[in-house]
Design an enzyme around this catalytic site. Structure first.
Site, PDB file in Angstrom:
ATOM      1  N   ASN A 392       0.829  -1.200   0.000  1.00 32.88           N
ATOM      2  CA  ASN A 392       0.000   0.000   0.000  1.00 32.88           C
ATOM      3  C   ASN A 392       0.871   1.261   0.000  1.00 32.88           C
ATOM      4  O   ASN A 392       1.015   1.914  -1.026  1.00 32.88           O
ATOM      5  CB  ASN A 392      -0.944  -0.057   1.218  1.00 32.88           C
ATOM      6  CG  ASN A 392      -2.035   0.982   1.139  1.00 32.88           C
ATOM      7  OD1 ASN A 392      -1.891   1.976   0.446  1.00 32.88           O
ATOM      8  ND2 ASN A 392      -3.129   0.752   1.832  1.00 32.88           N
ATOM      9  N   ASP A 393       1.512   1.568   1.129  1.00 35.57           N
ATOM     10  CA  ASP A 393       2.302   2.813   1.210  1.00 35.57           C
ATOM     11  C   ASP A 393       3.400   2.874   0.148  1.00 35.57           C
ATOM     12  O   ASP A 393       3.671   3.940  -0.394  1.00 35.57           O
ATOM     13  CB  ASP A 393       2.965   2.928   2.588  1.00 35.57           C
ATOM     14  CG  ASP A 393       1.943   3.101   3.693  1.00 35.57           C
ATOM     15  OD1 ASP A 393       0.805   3.480   3.388  1.00 35.57           O
ATOM     16  OD2 ASP A 393       2.299   2.837   4.865  1.00 35.57           O
ATOM     17  N   VAL A 394       4.019   1.729  -0.133  1.00 38.56           N
ATOM     18  CA  VAL A 394       5.184   1.761  -1.038  1.00 38.56           C
ATOM     19  C   VAL A 394       4.770   1.949  -2.500  1.00 38.56           C
ATOM     20  O   VAL A 394       5.627   2.077  -3.369  1.00 38.56           O
ATOM     21  CB  VAL A 394       6.068   0.495  -0.879  1.00 38.56           C
ATOM     22  CG1 VAL A 394       6.620   0.397   0.520  1.00 38.56           C
ATOM     23  CG2 VAL A 394       5.321  -0.767  -1.272  1.00 38.56           C
ATOM     24  N   SER A 433       1.115   3.666   7.295  1.00 39.75           N
ATOM     25  CA  SER A 433       1.138   5.108   7.591  1.00 39.75           C
ATOM     26  C   SER A 433      -0.255   5.634   7.908  1.00 39.75           C
ATOM     27  O   SER A 433      -0.395   6.754   8.363  1.00 39.75           O
ATOM     28  CB  SER A 433       1.700   5.867   6.390  1.00 39.75           C
ATOM     29  OG  SER A 433       0.800   5.730   5.305  1.00 39.75           O
TER      30      SER A 433
END
Ligand code: NAP
Length: 466
Positions: A392-394, A433
């Protein structure tokens, strides 16, 4: 020096060399296992050498410690899942640092209670001992707090209050002030115990304002402190192997923290004092317009089967689902059909550095198929399908496109530039995050909901029928 002493020095030298070779081995996935074995053998040599030391008066307590510690370590290695590795590491740091602090306290007691001549407590020795105890104590409580946050026993988001940084700085300054005072007046026992108590408190307060997503950085920083505390213990006990091992541990932890900060485009000061996550949700692209487009399993199977190039992008969700073996199976089937398959590895995907490499290596994915961020990003525009497996965040394009995003500037895998993106996740859960991800709302993206392992298992069957 007698023969035993020569032998002890030999084991220490061999252990030190093995530690260095072990670390070198750990720098590449292909040699990591060998590196680990070398370091283990080095530790065995160091333990054998230490057990022969003539300062040992009786073995009962040592044997009891070996049994209890060995049983605890074995149980943790056996039962703790890979996804809980960060918490497990935090506990290990706490134990190591507490051991260093206890050795320092015991030594201080020996000098100040006539067991060892107080005249031998030189300024230099007190400096090493104070350093060991200060770092050992703050690392113990800091690591326990990190453990509690990662285990969900304490709220993971930063706990902040007005004037927190100033209060923490004052506390640290007082602790360091007492430490300096002790170097000049080593027998000031009250100052010693107050410094010890303040260091324990500081450890907790240091970690409280740090957001969950920054925890891995803090952990490797605490690892570094624990290593330096051990090195100082080596000075106190005049033990060379402890000095060398502690220094290696201390600096490798520090370098790792810097590398992680770089991979997230954050400064160390921002990680330690920035309280990441407390403002994240409001500043980001939450309130995202549009809807996510759901795709069917059959649709994805056809896309994959007729693609020229597919890139798998694993993240934390692949680890929780333990989907690495089935990804490899799907890749094998696609490759047999002539599809070129690559894996894109983000340096902070998952919950610890190298997390994805370890999992994919476990599933025997060849290293030549793994591509780092800089290598794979130029490939996405010519990729037919990018399959995001629990990442997700990456892959959050806000990091690149939205200067107001809390993760602005963090290098990402630019999957949104692929011709088609399929995201495998269970639902609308956010990343570590806590930010919304605009990738999921882009026209190019299709969402395949479900546990990653289940979805991939079904995809394996569906692709075979295309
Ligand atoms: P992530 O942002 O934490 O996202 C993981 C996603 O996986 C979630 O959105 C979740 O969505 C999905 N998921 C969870 N379980 C799943 C399952 N069983 N099947 C399918 N999907 C599942 O992960 P990431 O992209 O790997 O990013 C890592 C984060 O950790 C980054 O924020 C990074 O900065 C941080 N971090 C990592 C390190 C490190 O060393 N690796 C260091 C510092 C910080 P659903 O709930 O909807 O399924």
């Amino acid at each position: 020096m007698n023969y035993t002493q020569y032998f002890i020095e030999f084991t220490y030298l061999a252990a030190s060399i093995l530690f260095i070779l072990g670390l070198k081995g750990l720098s590449h996935p292909e040699s990591a296992k060998r590196g680990m074995h070398l370091a283990e053998f080095g530790m065995l040599m160091a333990i054998i050498g230490t057990l022969l030391s003539r300062e040992i008066v009786s073995y009962e307590w040592i044997i009891a410690g070996l049994i209890v510690g060995g049983a605890l370590g074995g149980a943790m290695a056996y039962w703790v899942p890979m996804t809980a590795m960060p918490q497990r590491t935090a506990l290990s740091h706490a134990f190591g640092a507490f051991a260093a602090a206890l050795v320092g306290i015991a030594e201080y007691y020996n000098y100040t209670h006539g067991i060892k001549p107080v005249g031998d407590l030189t300024h230099l020795k007190m400096g090493a001992m104070g350093f060991e105890i200060m770092l050992g104590a703050l690392t113990t409580t800091g690591s326990l707090m990190a453990f509690a946050k990662l285990q969900g026993m304490v709220r993971g988001t930063p706990l902040i209050y007005k004037g927190q940084n100033i209060f923490n700085m004052l506390l640290l300054a007082t602790t360091v002030g007492l430490f300096i005072y002790l170097i000049f007046v080593p027998t000031a026992a009250v100052a010693f115990y107050v410094m010890l108590a303040l260091a324990f408190i500081f450890g907790i307060l240091l970690v409280l304002p740090i957001g969950a997503a920054d925890m891995p950085v803090v952990m490797s920083l605490l690892n570094s402190y624990a290593g330096l505390a051990a090195a100082a213990t080596g000075f106190v006990l005049s033990n060379n192997v402890l000095i060398i091992a502690g220094t290696l541990d201390g600096f490798s932890g520090f370098i790792l923290s810097i590398l992680m900060c770089r991979a997230m485009n954050r400064s160390m000061t921002n990680v330690l004092f920035g309280a990441f996550g407390s403002v994240a949700i409001s500043a980001a692209s939450d309130g995202q317009e549009g809807a996510m487009r759901e795709v069917s399993l059959e649709d994805v199977a056809v896309q994959l089967a007729y693609a020229n190039q597919v890139v798998f992008v694993p993240g934390y969700g692949m680890a929780t689902a333990q989907a690495q073996h089935i990804v490899r199976e799907l890749a094998d089937i696609l490759e047999k059909r002539g599809v070129s398959v690559k894996y894109a590895i983000h340096p902070v995907a998952g919950r610890m550095p190298g997390h994805m490499n370890v999992l994919l290596a476990e599933a025997n994915v060849p290293y030549s198929s793994l591509y780092e961020l800089e290598q794979i990003n130029p490939d996405f525009p010519s990729t037919d399908v990018a399959v995001v497996i629990g990442a997700n965040d990456v892959v959050n394009p806000d990091a690149r496109d939205n200067p107001n995003s809390p993760i602005a500037g963090m290098p990402i895998l630019e999957v949104d530039r692929a011709r088609s993106v399929v995201v495998l996740k269970r639902g609308k859960g956010k990343g570590f995050s806590g930010l919304e991800n605009p990738l999921f709302f882009k026209p190019v993206t299709g969402m395949l909901y479900g546990d990653a392992k289940d979805s991939l298992t079904k995809l394996v069957q569906a692709v075979q029928h295309v």
